[in-house]
Design a protein around this motif. Structure first.
Motif, mmCIF file in Angstrom:
data_model
loop_
_atom_site.group_PDB
_atom_site.id
_atom_site.type_symbol
_atom_site.label_atom_id
_atom_site.label_comp_id
_atom_site.label_asym_id
_atom_site.label_seq_id
_atom_site.Cartn_x
_atom_site.Cartn_y
_atom_site.Cartn_z
ATOM 1 N N GLY A 176 -86.961 -53.566 14.135
ATOM 2 C CA GLY A 176 -87.949 -53.929 13.127
ATOM 3 C C GLY A 176 -87.665 -55.271 12.496
ATOM 4 N N GLN A 177 -88.355 -55.525 11.388
ATOM 5 C CA GLN A 177 -88.230 -56.778 10.655
ATOM 6 C C GLN A 177 -87.794 -56.463 9.233
ATOM 7 O OE1 GLN A 177 -88.941 -60.039 11.821
ATOM 8 N NE2 GLN A 177 -88.038 -60.703 9.900
ATOM 9 N N GLY A 178 -86.776 -57.163 8.754
ATOM 10 C CA GLY A 178 -86.288 -56.934 7.403
ATOM 11 C C GLY A 178 -86.197 -58.224 6.619
ATOM 12 N N ALA A 179 -85.965 -58.069 5.337
ATOM 13 C CA ALA A 179 -85.808 -59.235 4.472
ATOM 14 C C ALA A 179 -84.989 -58.849 3.261
ATOM 15 C CB ALA A 179 -87.161 -59.795 4.043
ATOM 16 N N ALA A 180 -84.181 -59.786 2.813
ATOM 17 C CA ALA A 180 -83.460 -59.640 1.546
ATOM 18 C C ALA A 180 -84.188 -60.486 0.514
ATOM 19 C CB ALA A 180 -82.021 -60.102 1.695
ATOM 20 N N PHE A 181 -84.468 -59.902 -0.653
ATOM 21 C CA PHE A 181 -85.162 -60.596 -1.724
ATOM 22 C C PHE A 181 -84.175 -60.866 -2.853
ATOM 23 C CE2 PHE A 181 -88.313 -57.951 0.421
ATOM 24 C CZ PHE A 181 -89.298 -58.886 0.720
ATOM 25 N N VAL A 182 -84.101 -62.102 -3.306
ATOM 26 C CA VAL A 182 -83.145 -62.450 -4.359
ATOM 27 C C VAL A 182 -83.813 -63.316 -5.426
ATOM 28 C CG1 VAL A 182 -81.213 -62.370 -2.739
ATOM 29 C CG2 VAL A 182 -82.342 -64.552 -3.181
ATOM 30 N N ASP A 213 -89.703 -67.532 -8.862
ATOM 31 C CA ASP A 213 -90.057 -67.020 -7.543
ATOM 32 C C ASP A 213 -89.069 -65.950 -7.114
ATOM 33 O OD1 ASP A 213 -92.153 -68.810 -7.364
ATOM 34 O OD2 ASP A 213 -90.949 -70.346 -6.361
ATOM 35 N N LEU A 214 -89.410 -65.299 -6.009
ATOM 36 C CA LEU A 214 -88.522 -64.326 -5.394
ATOM 37 C C LEU A 214 -88.241 -64.830 -3.993
ATOM 38 C CD1 LEU A 214 -87.322 -61.446 -6.040
ATOM 39 C CD2 LEU A 214 -89.177 -60.551 -4.644
ATOM 40 N N ASP A 215 -87.021 -65.290 -3.722
ATOM 41 C CA ASP A 215 -86.711 -65.869 -2.420
ATOM 42 C C ASP A 215 -86.490 -64.781 -1.380
ATOM 43 O OD1 ASP A 215 -87.000 -68.360 -3.333
ATOM 44 O OD2 ASP A 215 -84.888 -68.916 -3.334
ATOM 45 N N GLN A 216 -86.985 -65.032 -0.209
ATOM 46 C CA GLN A 216 -86.990 -64.050 0.864
ATOM 47 C C GLN A 216 -86.186 -64.573 2.048
ATOM 48 O OE1 GLN A 216 -90.908 -62.547 1.828
ATOM 49 N NE2 GLN A 216 -90.471 -62.633 4.011
ATOM 50 N N TYR A 217 -85.164 -63.830 2.451
ATOM 51 C CA TYR A 217 -84.318 -64.192 3.582
ATOM 52 C C TYR A 217 -84.558 -63.169 4.686
ATOM 53 C CZ TYR A 217 -81.884 -67.413 0.476
ATOM 54 O OH TYR A 217 -81.571 -68.436 -0.375
ATOM 55 N N GLU A 218 -85.160 -63.600 5.771
ATOM 56 C CA GLU A 218 -85.617 -62.683 6.804
ATOM 57 C C GLU A 218 -84.540 -62.419 7.860
ATOM 58 O OE1 GLU A 218 -88.926 -64.830 8.270
ATOM 59 O OE2 GLU A 218 -89.841 -65.050 6.298
ATOM 60 N N PHE A 219 -84.597 -61.259 8.476
ATOM 61 C CA PHE A 219 -83.699 -60.935 9.588
ATOM 62 C C PHE A 219 -84.356 -59.904 10.490
ATOM 63 C CE2 PHE A 219 -82.596 -58.323 5.904
ATOM 64 C CZ PHE A 219 -82.609 -57.031 6.418
ATOM 65 N N ARG A 220 -84.010 -59.965 11.761
ATOM 66 C CA ARG A 220 -84.478 -58.976 12.726
ATOM 67 C C ARG A 220 -83.509 -57.804 12.729
ATOM 68 N NH1 ARG A 220 -88.150 -57.147 14.843
ATOM 69 N NH2 ARG A 220 -87.314 -56.892 16.944
ATOM 70 N N ILE A 221 -84.025 -56.599 12.883
ATOM 71 C CA ILE A 221 -83.201 -55.405 13.041
ATOM 72 C C ILE A 221 -83.291 -54.979 14.498
ATOM 73 C CG2 ILE A 221 -82.887 -53.000 12.378
ATOM 74 C CD1 ILE A 221 -84.068 -53.653 9.676
ATOM 75 N N LEU A 222 -82.147 -54.899 15.161
ATOM 76 C CA LEU A 222 -82.093 -54.515 16.560
ATOM 77 C C LEU A 222 -81.507 -53.121 16.671
ATOM 78 C CD1 LEU A 222 -80.686 -57.865 18.005
ATOM 79 C CD2 LEU A 222 -83.068 -57.207 17.673
ATOM 80 N N ALA A 223 -82.215 -52.232 17.377
ATOM 81 C CA ALA A 223 -81.738 -50.867 17.532
ATOM 82 C C ALA A 223 -80.436 -50.851 18.325
ATOM 83 C CB ALA A 223 -82.790 -50.018 18.243
ATOM 84 N N LYS A 224 -79.535 -49.963 17.932
ATOM 85 C CA LYS A 224 -78.252 -49.845 18.608
ATOM 86 C C LYS A 224 -78.433 -49.367 20.035
ATOM 87 C CE LYS A 224 -73.786 -47.457 18.217
ATOM 88 N NZ LYS A 224 -73.012 -46.472 17.429
ATOM 89 N N ALA A 225 -77.694 -49.961 20.980
ATOM 90 C CA ALA A 225 -77.787 -49.559 22.379
ATOM 91 C C ALA A 225 -77.409 -48.100 22.531
ATOM 92 C CB ALA A 225 -76.870 -50.432 23.243
ATOM 93 N N GLY A 226 -78.242 -47.335 23.230
ATOM 94 C CA GLY A 226 -77.943 -45.925 23.456
ATOM 95 C C GLY A 226 -78.215 -45.060 22.250
ATOM 96 N N GLY A 227 -78.820 -45.638 21.191
ATOM 97 C CA GLY A 227 -79.046 -44.870 19.978
ATOM 98 C C GLY A 227 -80.345 -44.105 19.968
ATOM 99 N N GLY A 228 -81.117 -44.211 21.074
ATOM 100 C CA GLY A 228 -82.347 -43.451 21.152
ATOM 101 C C GLY A 228 -83.527 -44.128 20.487
ATOM 102 N N ALA A 229 -83.325 -45.307 19.921
ATOM 103 C CA ALA A 229 -84.431 -45.991 19.246
ATOM 104 C C ALA A 229 -84.603 -47.402 19.759
ATOM 105 C CB ALA A 229 -84.199 -46.011 17.743
ATOM 106 N N GLY A 230 -84.228 -47.625 21.000
ATOM 107 C CA GLY A 230 -84.307 -48.963 21.556
ATOM 108 C C GLY A 230 -82.920 -49.491 21.813
ATOM 109 N N SER A 231 -82.814 -50.764 22.147
ATOM 110 C CA SER A 231 -81.520 -51.368 22.429
ATOM 111 C C SER A 231 -81.438 -52.711 21.756
ATOM 112 C CB SER A 231 -81.323 -51.535 23.942
ATOM 113 O OG SER A 231 -82.241 -52.477 24.430
ATOM 114 N N PRO A 232 -80.207 -53.183 21.460
ATOM 115 C CA PRO A 232 -80.064 -54.457 20.745
ATOM 116 C C PRO A 232 -80.509 -55.638 21.550
ATOM 117 C CG PRO A 232 -77.939 -53.636 21.450
ATOM 118 C CD PRO A 232 -78.930 -52.551 21.706
ATOM 119 N N GLY A 233 -80.694 -55.466 22.857
ATOM 120 C CA GLY A 233 -81.112 -56.603 23.671
ATOM 121 C C GLY A 233 -82.585 -56.602 23.961
ATOM 122 N N LYS A 234 -83.363 -55.701 23.328
ATOM 123 C CA LYS A 234 -84.773 -55.612 23.646
ATOM 124 C C LYS A 234 -85.595 -55.356 22.414
ATOM 125 C CE LYS A 234 -88.019 -53.094 26.639
ATOM 126 N NZ LYS A 234 -88.172 -52.040 27.638
#
Length: 451
Positions: free
Chosen positions: A332-338, A354-375
């Motif tokens: 998914g897609q995440g963000a830290a607000f500060v 203002d509220l500053d937004q620092y974005e980051f991608r969330i990668l599912a753990k490999a073999g975790g049943g919710a996708g893989s970190p490389g996809k």
């Protein structure tokens, strides 16, 4: 706090109407005239304040980068587990063992030669000679082994020294960037001070001195005011985080004003949605914080945040942040607000508008049943490598409901069936954080007034 309430309304509107995210409405325009109108116009005081704010953030980030690089050189690179240091230790131990083995082999040669000299019969001399020959052969092998071990140890030390030299050069470049950022900040502050001095008394807002809304009967300092020179900057947050991992990064709060702030409050929150923008992932995220004065990790609960104490003019302080991501989190897609606020002993208060937004991608753990970190679950595309030093960009959530300032840069990464959905979800997170900040600052304002 009035600033927070205005922002919260704008961002909440963005959640209801995604179009707000794509363009600023007239009520929340960024105040920049068209290009044809600004070719010969001098910057306004507000534009100069924004320039100081940007310069302050750049300087804060540069200072943190220098400090982190120095800590890395002095602490991390000298840890036994650091690759080049570990090689120095391993080869050094091997060289010491080889030196000991050679000493023992040389002693065996000396002992065998003494026995040969002491032999009185032909049979004893023959046996002693054989023992001497074997001891001398073993001593030669031990000498060769020591030479090889010493060579490896020297190479390991050279590699570690080279790594330290490279890090030292990096520190020099970072220090140069820091110094340039400091000069840029000083120039921006001077330009603002000159403009404020030249236009003193011209920015009452036409309200007859009754406050920003022109309301009669308000006590002086009774309403919190925007203070863009109180900045909050994040460094060290990767742009990609894999499920099941923990990331530590830094929030630097800086008082860029000319006065001491009696009590400073940081605001930190994280919010995330899956790639389709339909499922909230906040329950998979656990954010904690600590300071040098109170190193114990605590939940970063906005409503229970504590004052960091007073902050002198032009001073900064760091807050350590630790984000834990569940192993079963989907991509998914995440963000830290500060952001940050202050309350003074005299009851006056304010904060960064203002509220500053620092974005980051969330990668599912490999073999975790919710996708893989490389996809990427939604697109099937492969993300780039994780960066360890501030990979995410800072994009302030302003009253326009959008991200960043100016030309609309810094938009959230869009994946899944609808590019607007993750952005809308994160805007909802901004609204939640802003709303919490409004309630909290209002409560602190009342407490300060009662005191």
């Amino acid at each position: 706090m009035k600033i927070r309430r205005v922002l919260a309304t704008a961002v909440a509107a963005a959640v209801i109407s995604p179009a707000v995210l794509l363009s600023a409405g007239p009520a929340f325009a960024d105040g920049k005239p068209a290009a044809s109108q600004t070719q010969n116009a001098k910057p306004t005081v507000e534009e100069l304040r924004q320039a100081v704010e940007r310069a302050q953030k750049e300087y804060d980030a540069a200072v943190v980068a220098v400090n982190d690089a120095i800590t890395f050189l002095e602490k991390d690179m000298e840890a036994d587990t650091y690759p080049t240091k570990a090689a120095v230790i391993e080869t050094g131990n091997a060289a010491a063992a080889a030196a000991k083995a050679r000493t023992e082999a040389d002693q065996a040669v000396a002992d065998a030669r003494a026995k040969l000299d002491a032999a009185t019969t032909e049979e004893d001399r023959a046996a002693a000679q054989t023992a001497l020959d074997e001891a001398e052969k073993a001593a030669e092998e031990a000498a060769d082994a020591q030479t090889a071990a010493d060579t490896k140890a020297t190479a390991a030390r050279t590699a570690h020294d080279d790594a330290r030299v490279a890090q030292t050069r990096k520190i020099g470049l970072l220090q140069k960037a820091r110094d340039e950022a400091k000069e840029k900040l000083a120039d921006a502050e001077k330009a603002l001070a000159d403009a404020e001095a030249a236009g003193e008394g011209e920015e009452d807002g036409g309200n007859g001195g009754n406050g920003e809304d022109g309301q009669d009967g308000e006590e002086p300092g009774g309403e919190c005011v925007p203070e863009p020179r109180l900045t909050a900057a994040v460094t060290g947050l990767p742009d990609k985080i894999v499920g099941g991992t923990t990331q530590t990064f830094t929030l630097r709060i800086t008082n860029g004003t000319a006065k001491t702030m009696d009590a400073v409050y940081p605001y930190v929150g994280v919010h995330a949605f899956d790639d389709k923008g339909l499922k909230e992932l906040d329950s998979h995220l656990d954010l904690e914080w600590s300071t040098a004065a109170n190193p114990a990790w605590r939940d970063a609960d906005l409503m229970d945040a504590s004052s960091l104490g007073s902050l002198a003019s032009k001073a900064s302080l760091d807050v350590k942040l630790r984000l834990k991501v569940d192993a079963d989190v989907p991509s998914g897609q995440g963000a830290a607000f500060v952001t940050a606020d202050y309350v003074n002993d005299d009851g006056s208060c304010g904060g960064y508008p203002d509220l500053d937004q620092y974005e980051f991608r969330i990668l599912a753990k490999a073999g975790g049943g919710a996708g893989s970190p490389g996809k990427n679950d939604a697109t099937g595309s492969k993300p780039g490598n994780v960066t360890g030093q501030g990979g995410a960009s800072t994009t302030p959530v302003t009253a326009s409901g959008g991200s960043g300032t100016g030309g609309g840069g810094g938009a959230l990464a869009r994946t899944g069936s609808s590019g607007a959905l993750p952005t809308v979800g994160l805007a909802g997170g901004a609204a939640l954080v802003l709303g919490a900040g409004a309630v909290l600052v209002a409560r602190r304002r009342r407490t300060a007034a009662d005191a």
